[in-house]
Design a protein around this motif. Structure first.
Motif, PDB file in Angstrom:
ATOM      1  N   GLN A 181     -26.598 -30.961 -38.627  1.00  0.00           N
ATOM      2  CA  GLN A 181     -27.260 -29.743 -38.170  1.00  0.00           C
ATOM      3  C   GLN A 181     -28.605 -29.536 -38.863  1.00  0.00           C
ATOM      4  OE1 GLN A 181     -24.104 -27.060 -39.266  1.00  0.00           O
ATOM      5  NE2 GLN A 181     -24.995 -26.606 -41.254  1.00  0.00           N
TER       6      GLN A 181
ATOM      7  N   THR B  55     -18.061 -28.391 -30.566  1.00  0.00           N
ATOM      8  CA  THR B  55     -17.162 -27.274 -30.819  1.00  0.00           C
ATOM      9  C   THR B  55     -15.789 -27.623 -30.275  1.00  0.00           C
ATOM     10  OG1 THR B  55     -17.859 -26.188 -28.759  1.00  0.00           O
ATOM     11  CG2 THR B  55     -18.997 -25.546 -30.795  1.00  0.00           C
TER      12      THR B  55
ATOM     13  N   LEU C  37     -19.384 -19.625 -32.457  1.00  0.00           N
ATOM     14  CA  LEU C  37     -19.924 -20.530 -31.451  1.00  0.00           C
ATOM     15  C   LEU C  37     -18.796 -21.208 -30.681  1.00  0.00           C
ATOM     16  CD1 LEU C  37     -22.373 -21.982 -30.172  1.00  0.00           C
ATOM     17  CD2 LEU C  37     -22.211 -23.659 -32.041  1.00  0.00           C
TER      18      LEU C  37
ATOM     19  N   GLN D  11     -20.006 -20.847 -36.970  1.00  0.00           N
ATOM     20  CA  GLN D  11     -19.400 -21.984 -36.304  1.00  0.00           C
ATOM     21  C   GLN D  11     -18.190 -22.423 -37.124  1.00  0.00           C
ATOM     22  OE1 GLN D  11     -21.666 -25.641 -36.323  1.00  0.00           O
ATOM     23  NE2 GLN D  11     -22.495 -25.250 -38.348  1.00  0.00           N
TER      24      GLN D  11
ATOM     25  N   PRO E 298     -27.190 -21.305 -33.993  1.00  0.00           N
ATOM     26  CA  PRO E 298     -27.009 -22.473 -33.121  1.00  0.00           C
ATOM     27  C   PRO E 298     -28.291 -22.978 -32.478  1.00  0.00           C
ATOM     28  CG  PRO E 298     -25.292 -20.845 -32.717  1.00  0.00           C
ATOM     29  CD  PRO E 298     -26.296 -20.197 -33.610  1.00  0.00           C
TER      30      PRO E 298
ATOM     31  N   ILE F 269     -24.688 -28.825 -27.162  1.00  0.00           N
ATOM     32  CA  ILE F 269     -23.320 -28.674 -27.655  1.00  0.00           C
ATOM     33  C   ILE F 269     -22.374 -29.327 -26.652  1.00  0.00           C
ATOM     34  CG2 ILE F 269     -21.436 -27.047 -28.112  1.00  0.00           C
ATOM     35  CD1 ILE F 269     -23.431 -27.043 -30.342  1.00  0.00           C
TER      36      ILE F 269
END
Length: 403
Positions: free
Chosen positions: A257, A290, A320, A353, A364, A371
């Motif tokens: 990230q 996710t 998220l 998240q 995000p 995603i």
């Protein structure tokens, strides 16, 4: 996916999930076959990855041995990873342009300096046969070397029991090797090759990072561990991108990230993704994952007693993961760069998240470009041949899990 020059794509939310392995395999095939990506790099030991790379290029050896020894931190012990490597090997037999395998991480399951140190010693025996590496360096490193990730606590205990002068001698010895490698760079390249020199030098730098980490942990400094590791693996990725135009990079959300790692009780730490975004800019494309429900990696202490996975509860409201789960019952991908104004505001309102079973603060839209949501995740399937070629403690722990 990605543009000209260095670019990277990277998905994983937890380790050892079947669906994550399958997703990475399919994305890799697509990007290699349709867009000419030339390498697959994953969160596994750099030195050990040489064995996997040799095998996918047609080298000798049984796949079970490669899975057990060509990857670290239990990453290779699964049938889904076998399918991935076997596809790479077959692709390289058939295609005009082969695809390479790279490990980006610290060797020895992030704790043992021996794999990297041994690689450097072997290189120096070739490049500088008249130079004798001080044997005490390897002797000290051997004192806390461990066979697998299941021995992490034993390694740290063993290091903590070393007298301070022995710890200092190891650090000084590694620094002297680094200075010798750097100072004799031109000579060593001529005596061997530029490629073998660069691999040995990178192995040494990652070994020095391991030494820095165990020194930090011995004084109770967990913060430096996160900073040091992510900076080191980012440098390895940058090194790979000097060799490959475009790579598929597979690592945990917490590494990839473009947002600080915010673990409970810890100050914000710069991630690999932040380093890479700073170094390669827009060519760094980040795909996060996710999850909904199912099973995920167990991060509690009983992981080391054989409880490898734990149940994954429905995601926390306002996370998220919950937002993605509410959007569809099936797996799907969404491009965060092309959302409608309404969807953009919905994502912007999210502040957390899920990373395994933990929750971390995140923005995000800043952290990811896209995603992929997996509504149900399950444990990957252990590979019998890989386990048979693994250390006894790995076999024993897996047998406790599967009973």
């Amino acid at each position: 996916m990605g543009g000209d020059g260095g670019s990277a794509m990277k998905p994983r939310n937890a380790h050892y999930n079947r669906e994550s392995y399958q997703l990475r395999h399919r994305l890799t095939r697509y990007l290699v076959e349709q867009h000419g990506f030339g390498a697959y790099a994953m969160e596994s030991g750099f030195v050990e990855g040489w064995m996997a790379d040799d095998w996918v290029h047609g080298g000798q050896g049984q796949p079970g041995h490669v899975l057990a020894n060509g990857m670290t931190s239990l990453m290779g012990l699964w049938t889904e990873m076998r399918a991935h490597l076997e596809w790479m090997r077959q692709h390289n037999l058939d295609a005009a342009r082969p695809v390479g395998f790279y490990g980006i991480d610290l060797s020895g399951s992030d704790i043992s300096p021996l794999p990297g140190l041994d690689a450097v010693i072997a290189y120096l025996a070739q490049a500088d046969p008249e130079f004798a590496v001080d044997p005490s360096i390897r002797e000290i490193a051997s004192a806390f070397a461990v066979p697998s990730a299941f021995s992490l606590s034993q390694a740290l205990t063993a290091y903590g029991q070393l007298p301070s002068e022995r710890r200092d001698a190891l650090t000084a010895g590694l620094a002297e090797l680094a200075a010798r490698m750097e100072g004799r760079c031109l000579d060593y390249r001529q005596r061997t090759t530029a490629d073998t020199y660069e691999r040995a030098q990178r192995a040494l730098r990652l070994t020095i990072a391991i030494d820095a980490n165990v020194r930090a942990l011995a004084r109770g400094d967990q913060e430096s561990l996160f900073f040091n590791r992510d900076a080191a693996i980012a440098s390895t990725v940058e090194w790979i991108l000097r060799r490959e135009d475009r790579i598929v990079l597979a690592a945990h959300n917490g590494h990839i990230q473009r947002w600080p790692a915010l673990w409970p009780g810890m100050p914000p730490a710069s991630t690999m993704g932040m380093h890479l975004a700073d170094r390669i800019g827009e060519d760094y494309l980040v795909i996060g994952i996710t999850n909904g429900t199912g099973q995920t990696l167990n991060t509690s202490a009983d992981f080391y007693a054989g409880k490898l996975f734990t149940d994954l509860e429905p995601p926390r409201p306002s996370s998220l993961d919950a937002l993605m789960a509410a959007s569809s019952d099936g797996p799907f991908a969404t491009d965060l760069r092309r959302l409608s104004p309404t969807d953009t505001e919905a994502v912007r309102a999210v502040s957390q998240q899920r990373l395994g079973t933990l929750y971390s603060d995140v923005s995000p839209l800043d952290a990811y470009d896209a995603i992929v949501h997996l509504p149900q995740v399950t444990a990957a399937e252990p590979d019998g041949a890989a386990l048979a070629d693994s250390p006894h403690e790995v076999q024993q722990t897996f047998s406790q899990w599967t009973q």
